[in-house]
Design a protein around this motif. Structure first.
Motif, PDB file in Angstrom:
ATOM      1  N   ARG A 333      -2.569   6.721  -0.421  1.00 33.04           N
ATOM      2  CA  ARG A 333      -3.414   6.393  -1.581  1.00 33.04           C
ATOM      3  C   ARG A 333      -2.652   6.588  -2.899  1.00 33.04           C
ATOM      4  NH1 ARG A 333      -5.188   4.264  -4.874  1.00 33.04           N
ATOM      5  NH2 ARG A 333      -7.299   3.948  -5.651  1.00 33.04           N
ATOM      6  N   MET A 334      -1.847   7.660  -2.948  1.00 33.18           N
ATOM      7  CA  MET A 334      -1.101   7.917  -4.172  1.00 33.18           C
ATOM      8  C   MET A 334      -0.028   6.856  -4.383  1.00 33.18           C
ATOM      9  SD  MET A 334      -1.008  12.033  -4.524  1.00 33.18           S
ATOM     10  CE  MET A 334       0.255  12.309  -3.365  1.00 33.18           C
ATOM     11  N   TYR A 336      -0.050   3.821  -3.335  1.00 32.70           N
ATOM     12  CA  TYR A 336      -0.728   2.585  -3.737  1.00 32.70           C
ATOM     13  C   TYR A 336      -0.938   2.590  -5.251  1.00 32.70           C
ATOM     14  CZ  TYR A 336      -4.405  -0.936  -4.149  1.00 32.70           C
ATOM     15  OH  TYR A 336      -5.145  -2.033  -4.519  1.00 32.70           O
ATOM     16  N   PHE A 337      -1.391   3.737  -5.750  1.00 28.37           N
ATOM     17  CA  PHE A 337      -1.644   3.878  -7.187  1.00 28.37           C
ATOM     18  C   PHE A 337      -0.390   3.591  -8.018  1.00 28.37           C
ATOM     19  CE2 PHE A 337      -1.361   6.840 -10.849  1.00 28.37           C
ATOM     20  CZ  PHE A 337      -2.369   6.313 -11.647  1.00 28.37           C
TER      21      PHE A 337
ATOM     22  N   THR B  95     -11.525   5.067  -6.064  1.00 25.03           N
ATOM     23  CA  THR B  95     -11.164   5.451  -4.700  1.00 25.03           C
ATOM     24  C   THR B  95      -9.890   6.296  -4.690  1.00 25.03           C
ATOM     25  OG1 THR B  95      -9.884   3.424  -4.426  1.00 25.03           O
ATOM     26  CG2 THR B  95     -12.179   3.361  -3.683  1.00 25.03           C
ATOM     27  N   ASN B  96      -9.506   6.836  -5.865  1.00 23.28           N
ATOM     28  CA  ASN B  96      -8.306   7.666  -5.913  1.00 23.28           C
ATOM     29  C   ASN B  96      -8.568   9.010  -5.201  1.00 23.28           C
ATOM     30  OD1 ASN B  96      -5.795   8.963  -6.876  1.00 23.28           O
ATOM     31  ND2 ASN B  96      -5.659   7.113  -8.096  1.00 23.28           N
ATOM     32  N   VAL B  97      -7.518   9.857  -5.119  1.00 19.88           N
ATOM     33  CA  VAL B  97      -7.526  10.972  -4.163  1.00 19.88           C
ATOM     34  C   VAL B  97      -8.759  11.883  -4.233  1.00 19.88           C
ATOM     35  CG1 VAL B  97      -6.297  13.045  -3.406  1.00 19.88           C
ATOM     36  CG2 VAL B  97      -5.025  10.959  -3.903  1.00 19.88           C
ATOM     37  N   MET B 100     -11.611   9.935  -2.989  1.00 21.27           N
ATOM     38  CA  MET B 100     -11.404   9.617  -1.578  1.00 21.27           C
ATOM     39  C   MET B 100     -11.757  10.809  -0.688  1.00 21.27           C
ATOM     40  SD  MET B 100      -7.871   8.352   0.260  1.00 21.27           S
ATOM     41  CE  MET B 100      -7.142   9.931   0.675  1.00 21.27           C
ATOM     42  N   GLU B 134      -8.851   2.678 -10.255  1.00 24.06           N
ATOM     43  CA  GLU B 134      -8.072   3.912 -10.135  1.00 24.06           C
ATOM     44  C   GLU B 134      -8.813   5.033 -10.868  1.00 24.06           C
ATOM     45  OE1 GLU B 134      -5.812   4.318  -8.144  1.00 24.06           O
ATOM     46  OE2 GLU B 134      -5.240   2.279  -7.609  1.00 24.06           O
TER      47      GLU B 134
END
Ligand SMILES: Cc1cc2nc3c(=O)[nH]c(=O)nc-3n(C[C@H](O)[C@H](O)[C@H](O)COP(=O)(O)O)c2cc1C
Ligand code: SF4
Ligand code: FES
Lengths: 424, 168
Positions: A333-334, A336-337, B95-97, B100, B134
Motif C-alpha cells: 500500500r505504501m 503504491y502511494f 485507503t492508505n495505511v 486500511m 490517498e
C-alpha cells in the motif's frame, strides 16, 4: 507538561476565536515585539536557543534557517507556511488550523518581522475545507484587530497574510514544489541550490516552515528559548505534536515533551486495540522505516532515539500496527502511494517507484520469485540520493526497513504463495 | 497573433464568478495573476457540477492571461480537478495505511455494493461517484471519507448508510 505550546487553547470552548486566543495571552508577544521594536536578531537568537527543529519532517533547526535570509537586502521577501499535511499518518496541522489558527497567524507575523518580510502565504491542502475556513476567519479577525495590514500598531511594520489552497498532490508538501504551486504551476520540485532563502517564491528570498514550527513561535517568545528547550531533551528541544493512529483504542493528537517514552504515548492513546500484540510501529510518517514493536516499546520519542533505531521522527506521525497486519500488504500500500505521487521528473524516482510497487504487488499476490527480495533492495538503493527531491528516498526507505525487520514474512509469501499472518 | 480584448475576457463568466476569481487574484502580486489559476479552476469546477470542460479551462486561460496549455497542465496534475463528469456527490474514500488497517476495505465494498459502481464510476442517475484517495490527514478517525467539502470519520457500514440517506 502537555498541551503547553500549540494546543495551549484546546480546553477553551471555541478556541479558534480571537478573544479566546487572547484570553490565553495570544498576540501579547506580537504587541510587545512591535511596540518595543525588539531587534529582529534577538528573535532569531531566541528561536535558536529554543532548539526548535522543523516539524514538517526534516528536523532542520528553525532559527538557523531564518538566519540565512539577508534581512536588509532590498525588495520583497516572503514567509510561507506549509499546511499541506500529506505524509500518510500525519494529522496534527489540521488540529492547529481548526483549533488554534490565531497562534499560527501570530507566529507568521513574528517570523515576517524577524526576517524582514511583509507578505506571507499559508499553503493549505485543498481537501482541508473546515481548517481553511477557520484560518480565513482568523485572518479576518486579525485584520480587524490591526494585527495584519499596514503600520501594525504604529510600529511602521507592514504584514499581509493570505491562504493558498492546494488541490490534491502529496508532492506539493515538498517546499519547492509548494512554491511552484503558489506560482500557479504544476507542483514539481526545483533543483537545489539555489535554496528558497535566496531564490524562493516569485524568485524572492523566502522562508518556508511547517504549521507546527510557526505556531510554536509565539510561546517560545513569551516563555523564552531556554524554557522551551528544557521541556525536551538534548538535540530535541520542546514539546511536539504526535499524531497516533492505526490499531489503537484512542487515536488522536497528543502534545507531549520530546523524549517521552513511546510506551507512555501508547498508554495515552489507550493502548493496542482488543488487547492485541503490538507488531510494528512506523514512528514518523509512512516514509520512516518501520520498527518492530518490542524494540519500539523501549524507545523514547525524540530525534536521536528514533534515528538510533534506524528510523526517523519525521513529522511525528506514529502508526501502530498489531499482529493481524501482513507487512507485505502494508508495504504494498505504501509503495503504491509513492508511485502514484511521484511527480515524474527524475527517472530513478518515476521508474523506480513503479518497480517497487510492481514487485511488492507480485509478492503480495503470490507471484513472487526468490530473486525479488534482492531486486527490491537493489531498486531502492538506486533511487536513494539520486533524485531532485526527497520523495525518492521516502519511497525507498520503507522498503529497506521492511526487508530489514520482516524479511521472513516476504520470504514466506514467496515460498508459500500466501500470507503467514492468519487473517491476510 | 490575435489578442483577446478585455471585454471578451470578462464576458465569459458571470459577475459572481468574476468577483470570486478576482478575490484570488488580489492575493498575489499584480504581475502574478497566474497564481490564481488553482482557485479559479476550483470555483468553476464547483459551478459546473464538479468537473471541468476544455472550454472552461480556455476561458480561465484568457481571463488570467495564461497560455491554455499551462492551465491544462495544472488541471491534469492535481487530483482534485475532474476532467470527466462526476456524481452530484463525489465520495472519496481513503485507503492508505491507517485507514486500511482499520478496515477501509469493508467501507469500500459496502459502497460499491450499495451504489452498484466501482472506483472511478458514476451511478446511472448521476447522483454518486466513487473515488479512491490517498491519506486525507484524518487518520485518527480511520476509516474515513470525504463527500464534497465534508469529512466523515470513524465509519461503519451503518454510519455510511445514514450519511448517504442524509444527502439530497
Ligand atoms: C515528498 C515530500 C513531502 C513533504 N510534505 C510535507 C508536508 O506535508 N508538510 C510539511 O510541513 N513538510 C513537508 N515536507 C518537508 C518540506 O519540504 C520542508 O522541509 C518543510 O516544510 C520545512 O519546514 P520545517 O523546517 O518547519 O519543518 C515534505 C517533503 C517532501 C520531500
Ligand atoms: S524525486 Fe520523484 S517526486 Fe521528487 S522531483 Fe524527482 S520524480 Fe519528482
Ligand atoms: S490514512 Fe486515511 S486519512 Fe490518513
Amino acid at each position: 507538561m502537555a498541551n503547553e505550546v500549540c494546543l495551549r487553547t484546546l480546553d477553551l470552548e471555541r478556541p479558534w476565536l480571537l478573544e479566546q486566543y487572547q484570553s490565553r495571552g495570544g498576540y501579547k508577544m506580537l504587541k510587545k515585539i512591535l511596540t518595543e521594536k525588539m531587534p529582529p536578531e534577538a528573535i532569531i537568537e531566541e528561536v535558536k536557543t529554543s532548539g526548535l527543529r522543523g516539524r514538517g519532517g526534516a528536523g532542520f533547526p528553525t532559527g538557523l534557517k531564518w538566519s540565512f535570509i539577508s534581512r536588509n537586502a532590498p525588495g520583497q521577501k516572503y514567509v510561507v507556511c506549509n499546511s499541506d499535511e500529506g505524509e500518510p499518518g500525519t494529522f496534527k496541522d489540521r488540529d492547529i488550523l481548526r483549533y488554534n489558527p490565531h497562534q499560527l497567524v501570530e507566529g507568521m507575523i513574528i517570523a515576517g518581522y524577524a526576517i524582514g518580510a511583509t507578505r506571507g502565504y499559508n499553503y493549505i491542502r485543498g481537501e482541508f475545507w473546515e481548517p481553511y475556513e477557520r484560518f480565513e476567519q482568523a485572518l479576518e479577525e486579525a485584520r480587524s484587530a490591526g494585527f495584519l495590514g499596514e503600520d501594525l500598531l504604529g510600529s511602521g511594520f507592514d504584514f499581509e497574510l493570505y491562504t493558498h489552497l492546494g488541490a490534491g498532490a502529496y508532492i506539493c508538501g515538498e517546499e519547492t514544489a509548494l512554491l511552484e504551486s503558489i506560482e500557479g504551476k504544476k507542483g514539481q520540485p526545483r533543483y537545489k541550490p539555489p535554496f528558497p532563502a535566496h531564490f524562493g517564491l516569485y524568485g524572492r528570498p523566502t522562508i518556508i516552515n511547517n504549521t507546527e514550527s510557526l505556531a510554536s513561535i509565539p510561546v517560545i517568545m513569551e516563555k523564552g528559548g531556554v524554557w522551551f528547550a528544557d521541556i525536551g531533551v538534548k538535540n530535541s528541544g520542546g514539546s511536539k505534536l504526535f499524531s497516533i493512529s492505526g490499531n489503537i483504542n484512542n487515536p488522536g493528537v497528543f502534545e507531549i515533551p520530546m523524549g517521552t517514552p513511546f510506551s507512555a504515548l501508547l498508554e495515552m492513546a489507550g493502548g493496542v486495540k482488543d488487547g492485541r500484540r503490538i507488531k510494528a510501529v512506523i514512528p514518523g510518517g509512512s516514509s520512516a522505516p518501520v520498527i518492530p514493536g518490542e524494540q519500539m516499546m523501549a524507545l523514547n520519542m525524540d530525534y536521536d532515539a528514533i534515528a538510533g533505531a534506524g528510523s526517523m521522527l519525521g513529522s511525528g506521525a506514529v502508526i501502530v500496527l498489531d499482529d493481524t497486519n501482513c507487512m507485505v500488504k502494508v508495504l504494498e500500500r505504501m509503495s503504491y502511494f509513492y508511485h502514484e505521487e511521484s511527480c515524474g521528473q527524475c527517472t530513478p524516482c518515476r521508474e523506480g517507484t513503479g518497480w517497487l510497487y510492481r514487485v511488492v504487488h507480485r509478492i503480495e499476490t503470490g507471484q513472487g520469485r526468490q530473486e525479488d527480495l534482492d531486486l527490491l533492495n537493489d531498486v531502492a538503493g538506486k533511487i536513494s540520493g539520486k533524485t531532485i527531491c526527497a520523495l525518492g528516498d521516502a519511497a525507498a526507505m520503507p522498503v529497506q526497513g521492511m526487508l530489514r525487520h520482516f524479511r521472513d514474512e516476504f520470504q514466506y509469501h514467496i515460498d508459500h504463495q500466501r500470507c503467514m499472518v492468519g487473517v491476510g | 497573433m490575435t489578442t483577446t480584448t478585455a471585454k471578451d475576457k470578462t464576458k465569459r463568466f458571470t459577475p459572481e464568478i468574476r468577483a470570486e476569481i478576482d478575490r484570488w487574484i488580489a492575493k498575489y502580486p499584480p504581475e502574478w495573476k497566474q497564481s490564481a489559476v488553482m482557485g479559479a479552476l476550483m470555483i468553476l469546477q464547483d459551478d459546473n457540477g464538479g468537473w471541468l470542460t476544455t472550454q472552461l479551462m480556455d476561458d480561465i486561460a484568457a481571463y488570467l492571461d495564461m497560455p491554455a496549455i499551462a492551465v491544462y497542465e495544472v488541471a491534469t496534475f492535481y487530483s482534485m480537478y475532474e476532467l470527466k463528469p462526476v456524481g452530484k456527490h463525489k465520495i472519496c474514500v481513503c485507503t492508505n495505511v491507517s485507514c486500511m488497517t482499520n478496515k477501509s476495505d469493508i467501507i469500500v465494498e459496502h459502497l460499491e455494493k450499495k451504489l452498484g459502481i466501482r472506483f472511478g464510476q458514476v451511478t446511472e442517475d448521476g447522483r454518486f461517484s466513487l473515488k479512491e484517495v490517498e491519506c486525507l490527514g484524518a487518520c485518527g478517525g480511520a476509516p474515513m471519507m470525504q463527500i464534497g467539502k465534508q469529512y466523515y470519520e470513524n465509519l461503519t457500514p451503518e454510519i455510511v448508510d445514514a450519511i448517504l440517506e442524509g444527502l439530497e
